[in-house]
Every structure is written in C-alpha cells, then in structure tokens.
Design a protein around this motif. Structure first.
Motif, mmCIF file in Angstrom:
data_model
loop_
_atom_site.group_PDB
_atom_site.id
_atom_site.type_symbol
_atom_site.label_atom_id
_atom_site.label_comp_id
_atom_site.label_asym_id
_atom_site.label_seq_id
_atom_site.Cartn_x
_atom_site.Cartn_y
_atom_site.Cartn_z
ATOM 1 N N ILE A 27 0.839 -1.205 0.000
ATOM 2 C CA ILE A 27 0.000 0.000 0.000
ATOM 3 C C ILE A 27 0.871 1.250 0.000
ATOM 4 N N LEU A 28 1.922 1.285 0.842
ATOM 5 C CA LEU A 28 2.828 2.443 0.849
ATOM 6 C C LEU A 28 3.448 2.655 -0.528
ATOM 7 N N VAL A 29 3.944 1.587 -1.141
ATOM 8 C CA VAL A 29 4.606 1.680 -2.444
ATOM 9 C C VAL A 29 3.621 2.141 -3.518
ATOM 10 N N LEU A 30 2.440 1.571 -3.538
ATOM 11 C CA LEU A 30 1.443 1.957 -4.542
ATOM 12 C C LEU A 30 0.989 3.407 -4.363
ATOM 13 N N CYS A 31 0.774 3.831 -3.127
ATOM 14 C CA CYS A 31 0.351 5.212 -2.872
ATOM 15 C C CYS A 31 1.432 6.215 -3.274
ATOM 16 N N ALA A 32 2.684 5.805 -3.224
ATOM 17 C CA ALA A 32 3.787 6.684 -3.623
ATOM 18 C C ALA A 32 4.056 6.617 -5.135
ATOM 19 N N LYS A 52 1.755 0.751 13.450
ATOM 20 C CA LYS A 52 1.524 0.731 12.004
ATOM 21 C C LYS A 52 2.840 0.859 11.256
ATOM 22 N N ILE A 53 2.933 0.217 10.087
ATOM 23 C CA ILE A 53 4.088 0.396 9.207
ATOM 24 C C ILE A 53 3.894 1.735 8.504
ATOM 25 N N VAL A 54 4.816 2.673 8.749
ATOM 26 C CA VAL A 54 4.691 4.022 8.183
ATOM 27 C C VAL A 54 5.829 4.363 7.230
ATOM 28 N N ALA A 55 6.809 3.489 7.116
ATOM 29 C CA ALA A 55 7.930 3.722 6.211
ATOM 30 C C ALA A 55 8.571 2.383 5.884
ATOM 31 N N CYS A 56 9.175 2.322 4.684
ATOM 32 C CA CYS A 56 9.849 1.092 4.290
ATOM 33 C C CYS A 56 10.871 1.392 3.202
ATOM 34 N N GLY A 57 11.770 0.463 3.023
ATOM 35 C CA GLY A 57 12.768 0.515 1.964
ATOM 36 C C GLY A 57 13.362 -0.871 1.826
ATOM 37 N N GLN A 58 13.929 -1.152 0.665
ATOM 38 C CA GLN A 58 14.486 -2.487 0.461
ATOM 39 C C GLN A 58 15.824 -2.443 -0.257
ATOM 40 N N LEU A 59 16.565 -3.537 -0.100
ATOM 41 C CA LEU A 59 17.773 -3.786 -0.880
ATOM 42 C C LEU A 59 17.467 -4.925 -1.840
ATOM 43 N N ARG A 60 17.496 -4.613 -3.126
ATOM 44 C CA ARG A 60 17.342 -5.648 -4.144
ATOM 45 C C ARG A 60 18.734 -6.099 -4.552
ATOM 46 N N ARG A 61 18.900 -7.388 -4.698
ATOM 47 C CA ARG A 61 20.200 -7.951 -5.070
ATOM 48 C C ARG A 61 20.238 -8.263 -6.567
ATOM 49 N N PHE A 62 21.325 -7.870 -7.173
ATOM 50 C CA PHE A 62 21.599 -8.173 -8.569
ATOM 51 C C PHE A 62 22.993 -8.775 -8.615
ATOM 52 N N SER A 63 23.369 -9.339 -9.715
ATOM 53 C CA SER A 63 24.692 -9.921 -9.846
ATOM 54 C C SER A 63 25.750 -8.818 -9.707
ATOM 55 N N GLY A 64 26.505 -8.855 -8.620
ATOM 56 C CA GLY A 64 27.593 -7.907 -8.403
ATOM 57 C C GLY A 64 27.193 -6.528 -7.928
ATOM 58 N N SER A 65 25.925 -6.319 -7.619
ATOM 59 C CA SER A 65 25.498 -4.997 -7.138
ATOM 60 C C SER A 65 24.177 -5.125 -6.375
ATOM 61 N N GLU A 67 20.509 -2.633 -5.228
ATOM 62 C CA GLU A 67 19.728 -1.423 -5.445
ATOM 63 C C GLU A 67 18.969 -1.084 -4.179
ATOM 64 N N LEU A 68 19.097 0.157 -3.757
ATOM 65 C CA LEU A 68 18.265 0.673 -2.676
ATOM 66 C C LEU A 68 16.972 1.122 -3.356
ATOM 67 N N GLY A 69 15.862 0.526 -2.998
ATOM 68 C CA GLY A 69 14.613 0.826 -3.689
ATOM 69 C C GLY A 69 13.414 0.826 -2.774
ATOM 70 N N SER A 70 12.287 1.210 -3.368
ATOM 71 C CA SER A 70 10.983 1.214 -2.684
ATOM 72 C C SER A 70 10.999 2.024 -1.401
ATOM 73 N N MET A 71 11.763 3.111 -1.395
ATOM 74 C CA MET A 71 11.845 3.989 -0.216
ATOM 75 C C MET A 71 10.583 4.836 -0.125
ATOM 76 N N VAL A 72 9.836 4.644 0.954
ATOM 77 C CA VAL A 72 8.592 5.388 1.141
ATOM 78 C C VAL A 72 8.415 5.726 2.615
ATOM 79 N N VAL A 73 8.012 6.962 2.865
ATOM 80 C CA VAL A 73 7.577 7.373 4.196
ATOM 81 C C VAL A 73 6.159 7.907 4.021
ATOM 82 N N ALA A 74 5.224 7.391 4.811
ATOM 83 C CA ALA A 74 3.840 7.859 4.728
ATOM 84 C C ALA A 74 3.805 9.372 4.909
ATOM 85 N N ARG A 75 2.973 10.028 4.133
ATOM 86 C CA ARG A 75 2.910 11.490 4.125
ATOM 87 C C ARG A 75 2.778 12.071 5.529
ATOM 88 N N SER A 76 1.935 11.491 6.360
ATOM 89 C CA SER A 76 1.702 12.040 7.701
ATOM 90 C C SER A 76 2.883 11.843 8.650
#
Length: 154
Positions: A27-32, A52-65, A67-76
């Motif tokens: 929901i956080l990712v879609l709303c952002a 409540k979950i109000v913020a999130c972020g992830q590390l996606r793994r790729f070959s040799g690197s 990605e910091l992604g899906s960084m979201v903080v709820a507006r409020s």
C-alpha cells in the motif's frame, strides 16, 4: 539492527520486515506511485510507529550490485527523520556496490548520505536492464530521473 537510531521518534522502531507487513508495504509503495514489482518482504526494512508500518525501503540484489529501492515514508510521518534512518540502515546492510534511481528532487536528500550521480554507461548490466524503464520514461516525459551510486563519505 537492535539499536534504534537516536533521531527516530520514541514511538517508532526500525526493524526487518515480517511476512505480515507485506500488505502495508504494498500500500505504501502503490500510494507513492513507485514500481510495485519485485516487492519481497524479506528484502525490506520497515519503520513501525504506533503499531503501524509508516515507512519502508528495500535492498534488491543483482549480480555484483545492489539497489536501494521502494523507499517510502507515509505522508503524515514525513519530516521526522524516518527516511534518513531507513537510508542509513540500508547502507549498513549493503554488501556490494549500491545504486538507486530517484526523481530529481530527491538527489540532494541522497547526496547527504554519500550517493553521487553516475552515468548510464557506468552501470552494471543487470541494473541497466532494471533502470531502462525509468530512463525511457525520463526521455519521453520530463520526469528528471537520476541514477546514483553510494560512495562512502570521508
């Protein structure tokens, strides 16, 4: 990730995401209006405030690197240091060269942590594939998408 950042509000805790957090993360990712693909709760760090979950972020793994992604903080919950706490925690967890793709207005935010703009040509091949859609959109629409790599601050 046992110690809570000092600048995190008292009613908040930062922790690895759990399977039961997945809907809140989606929901956080879609709303952002972020990319809703490749959302695997095991890759996420979440900030829970007042139960409540109000913020999130992830590390996606790729070959040799990674990605910091899906960084979201709820507006409020913005402007309370949650985004900074997430970025710092994800940087600490990274184990390979770390990249991100962001909108132009976020470049200064990420620079504070040591991210620098990098040219498309310098990206590892798996990330070129991943970031191709954002780069194409940036050419068609004035989106101002920027690719950055983490360089530890001196």
């Amino acid at each position: 990730m046992n110690a809570q950042p000092r600048d995190l509000p008292a009613q908040c805790q930062i922790r690895p995401a759990r399977d039961r957090d997945m809907w809140a993360i989606r929901i956080l990712v879609l709303c952002a209006l972020l990319d809703p693909t490749q959302l695997h709760w095991q890759n996420f760090i979440a900030i829970e405030c007042e139960g409540k979950i109000v913020a999130c972020g992830q590390l996606r793994r790729f070959s040799g690197s990674q990605e910091l992604g899906s960084m979201v903080v709820a507006r409020s919950w913005r402007d309370r240091g949650l985004g900074s706490a997430l970025v710092k925690a994800l940087i600490r967890q990274s184990s390979e060269p770390l990249y991100l793709e962001c909108m132009g207005w976020l470049v200064e935010f990420y620079r504070k942590f040591g991210f620098v703009e990098v040219p498309w040509e310098s990206l590892p091949k798996p990330l070129k594939t991943k970031f191709a859609v954002g780069q194409l959109g940036s050419k068609v629409l004035p989106l101002g998408v920027t690719i950055m790599q983490y360089q530890p601050l001196p």
